[in-house]
Design a protein around this motif. Structure first.
Motif, PDB file in Angstrom:
ATOM      1  N   GLY A   1       0.810  -1.122   0.156  1.00  0.00           N
ATOM      2  CA  GLY A   1      -0.180  -0.229  -0.077  1.00  0.00           C
ATOM      3  C   GLY A   1       0.784   1.162   0.017  1.00  0.00           C
ATOM      4  N   SER A   2       1.999   1.237   0.252  1.00  0.00           N
ATOM      5  CA  SER A   2       3.000   2.380   0.326  1.00  0.00           C
ATOM      6  C   SER A   2       3.100   2.855  -1.179  1.00  0.00           C
ATOM      7  CB  SER A   2       4.278   1.857   0.861  1.00  0.00           C
ATOM      8  OG  SER A   2       5.185   1.074   0.230  1.00  0.00           O
ATOM      9  N   LYS A   3       3.314   4.254  -1.437  1.00  0.00           N
ATOM     10  CA  LYS A   3       3.476   4.422  -2.913  1.00  0.00           C
ATOM     11  C   LYS A   3       4.682   5.677  -2.855  1.00  0.00           C
ATOM     12  CE  LYS A   3       0.042   8.000  -2.458  1.00  0.00           C
ATOM     13  NZ  LYS A   3      -1.517   8.580  -2.903  1.00  0.00           N
ATOM     14  N   VAL A   4       5.078   5.491  -4.268  1.00  0.00           N
ATOM     15  CA  VAL A   4       5.840   6.731  -4.540  1.00  0.00           C
ATOM     16  C   VAL A   4       5.413   7.531  -5.883  1.00  0.00           C
ATOM     17  CG1 VAL A   4       8.224   6.999  -5.716  1.00  0.00           C
ATOM     18  CG2 VAL A   4       7.643   5.298  -4.179  1.00  0.00           C
ATOM     19  N   THR A   5       5.439   8.731  -5.724  1.00  0.00           N
ATOM     20  CA  THR A   5       4.945   9.605  -6.711  1.00  0.00           C
ATOM     21  C   THR A   5       5.815  10.153  -7.632  1.00  0.00           C
ATOM     22  OG1 THR A   5       2.974  10.203  -4.995  1.00  0.00           O
ATOM     23  CG2 THR A   5       3.181  11.771  -6.858  1.00  0.00           C
ATOM     24  N   TYR A   6       5.775  10.023  -8.839  1.00  0.00           N
ATOM     25  CA  TYR A   6       6.627  10.498  -9.786  1.00  0.00           C
ATOM     26  C   TYR A   6       6.216  11.485 -10.669  1.00  0.00           C
ATOM     27  CZ  TYR A   6       9.678   6.443  -9.103  1.00  0.00           C
ATOM     28  OH  TYR A   6      10.433   5.596  -8.415  1.00  0.00           O
ATOM     29  N   VAL A   7       6.824  12.499 -10.912  1.00  0.00           N
ATOM     30  CA  VAL A   7       6.099  13.891 -11.373  1.00  0.00           C
ATOM     31  C   VAL A   7       6.885  14.259 -12.767  1.00  0.00           C
ATOM     32  CG1 VAL A   7       5.376  14.839  -9.191  1.00  0.00           C
ATOM     33  CG2 VAL A   7       7.483  15.542 -10.085  1.00  0.00           C
ATOM     34  N   ARG A   8       6.105  15.313 -13.377  1.00  0.00           N
ATOM     35  CA  ARG A   8       6.660  15.801 -14.493  1.00  0.00           C
ATOM     36  C   ARG A   8       7.159  14.466 -15.579  1.00  0.00           C
ATOM     37  NH1 ARG A   8       9.153  20.904 -11.614  1.00  0.00           N
ATOM     38  NH2 ARG A   8       7.309  22.091 -11.449  1.00  0.00           N
ATOM     39  N   MET A   9       6.327  13.586 -15.636  1.00  0.00           N
ATOM     40  CA  MET A   9       6.892  12.258 -16.535  1.00  0.00           C
ATOM     41  C   MET A   9       7.070  12.718 -17.981  1.00  0.00           C
ATOM     42  SD  MET A   9       7.370   9.765 -14.357  1.00  0.00           S
ATOM     43  CE  MET A   9       7.373   8.679 -15.579  1.00  0.00           C
ATOM     44  N   THR A  10       7.721  11.883 -18.532  1.00  0.00           N
ATOM     45  CA  THR A  10       7.884  11.825 -19.869  1.00  0.00           C
ATOM     46  C   THR A  10       8.130  10.203 -20.388  1.00  0.00           C
ATOM     47  OG1 THR A  10      10.483  11.847 -19.952  1.00  0.00           O
ATOM     48  CG2 THR A  10       9.401  13.856 -20.070  1.00  0.00           C
ATOM     49  N   PRO A  11       8.041  10.024 -21.452  1.00  0.00           N
ATOM     50  CA  PRO A  11       8.044   8.626 -21.791  1.00  0.00           C
ATOM     51  C   PRO A  11       9.598   8.047 -21.584  1.00  0.00           C
ATOM     52  CG  PRO A  11       7.026   9.798 -23.536  1.00  0.00           C
ATOM     53  CD  PRO A  11       7.391  10.678 -22.584  1.00  0.00           C
TER      54      PRO A  11
END
Lengths: 124, 188
Positions: A85-95
């Protein structure tokens, strides 16, 4: 020309040779796909995630989508949710970033710290 | 939004958020009438008259993560720039239909974009939903029914990567066949 009959061949091959996709005890990747995410390029990111998982034959990770995650300025955003249930949030993603996240985080379990929301906020 | 397939993705996300179990996507090209119609119908929770009246107001949204909803207003603006319009019909508890009508040959019409990629991505994300795609040029209609695909696949999930690749190619072929020559950006 493609025909529905080809699906039976895919079915046969999948059952015989290829491991089937399951969602058992697995990670989930959630892509923010509201107006903000789509306008910022979320669809190519989702596509890159699917392509990389296919290329690496990772069949126990589901890729799903959700609405607005709430920090539109950081879109496209993805969340990698672990089985606990723990999560990592990644931002300003690109392919390109998506490819690296599959290789490092999903396959090898190493979080790509420099792409996380925490790293983005520290840069401010 | 760069193209219509991205607007479509945005409208579909609304249907998913409304807990739809079935989503129909119709794209109709009537070149004699210079009309391109994109319609999304879902059987989600729908909206009451009060919310429906406010749906085109960018400052009206049901979500709590932010207070602005731009999906419908942006798509409506794109349609209106071509001389068309966008309408929303909804019945609370029954579902919603969003219909965008665009003039094909207006210089401001966005290109169709990658419809197959939009459809494959939403199937990958929400395989449990029944997806129907109808492509129509008045003379010929193409129908994609995810339930038919599922029945052929048996135990194999529809979001199996090999199946998604097949679906993308299947839809792309149909787009070329149905809309090639009808829309300038698609070479038949």
């Amino acid at each position: 020309m493609k025909s529905l009959a080809e699906l039976e061949e895919i079915r046969r091959k999948t059952l015989e040779q290829i491991s089937m996709r399951t969602n058992k005890n697995s990670m989930r990747i959630v892509v923010g796909m509201a107006t903000c995410g789509i306008a910022a390029g979320a669809r190519p990111v989702m596509n890159a995630l699917l392509e990389q998982l296919k290329k690496r034959n990772v069949n126990d990770v589901s890729v799903t989508m959700t609405g607005c995650i709430g920090v539109c300025k950081f879109e496209p955003i993805i969340e990698v949710i672990n089985p606990d249930g723990s999560k990592v949030t990644y931002v300003r993603m690109t392919p390109e970033k998506a490819e690296r996240i599959v290789a490092e985080h999903i396959v090898n379990g190493r979080v790509c710290i420099d792409y996380t929301i925490g790293a983005a906020e520290d840069k401010k | 939004m760069r193209d219509l397939s991205l607007h479509l993705m945005d409208i579909i996300q609304n249907s998913i958020s409304a807990d739809a179990a079935r989503i129909d996507i119709r794209i109709l090209v009537n070149s004699a009438q210079d009309e391109l119609k994109i319609e999304v119908t879902d059987n989600g929770r729908g909206m009451d008259k009060e919310l429906l009246a406010k749906v085109s107001d960018p400052f009206s949204t049901t979500r709590t993560t932010r207070r602005i909803g731009l999906g419908i207003p942006l798509f409506r603006a794109s349609a209106q720039r071509t001389g068309g319009d966008l309408t929303v019909d909804s019945d609370k508890g029954k579902g919603t239909t969003v219909t965008a009508l665009l003039k094909i040959r207006n210089i401001d019409r966005p290109p169709l974009g990658d419809i197959a990629e939009t459809v494959v991505n939403v199937i990958a994300a929400k395989p449990e939903i029944q997806w129907n795609l109808f492509l129509d040029n008045i003379k010929e209609e193409f129908v994609f029914d995810s339930n038919e695909v599922k029945s052929r696949l048996g135990d194999v999930p529809i979001n199996q990567f090999e199946v998604l690749t097949w679906i993308k190619e299947f839809i792309n072929e149909a787009i070329t066949r149905i809309f090639g020559g009808e829309l300038d950006e698609i070479i038949g």
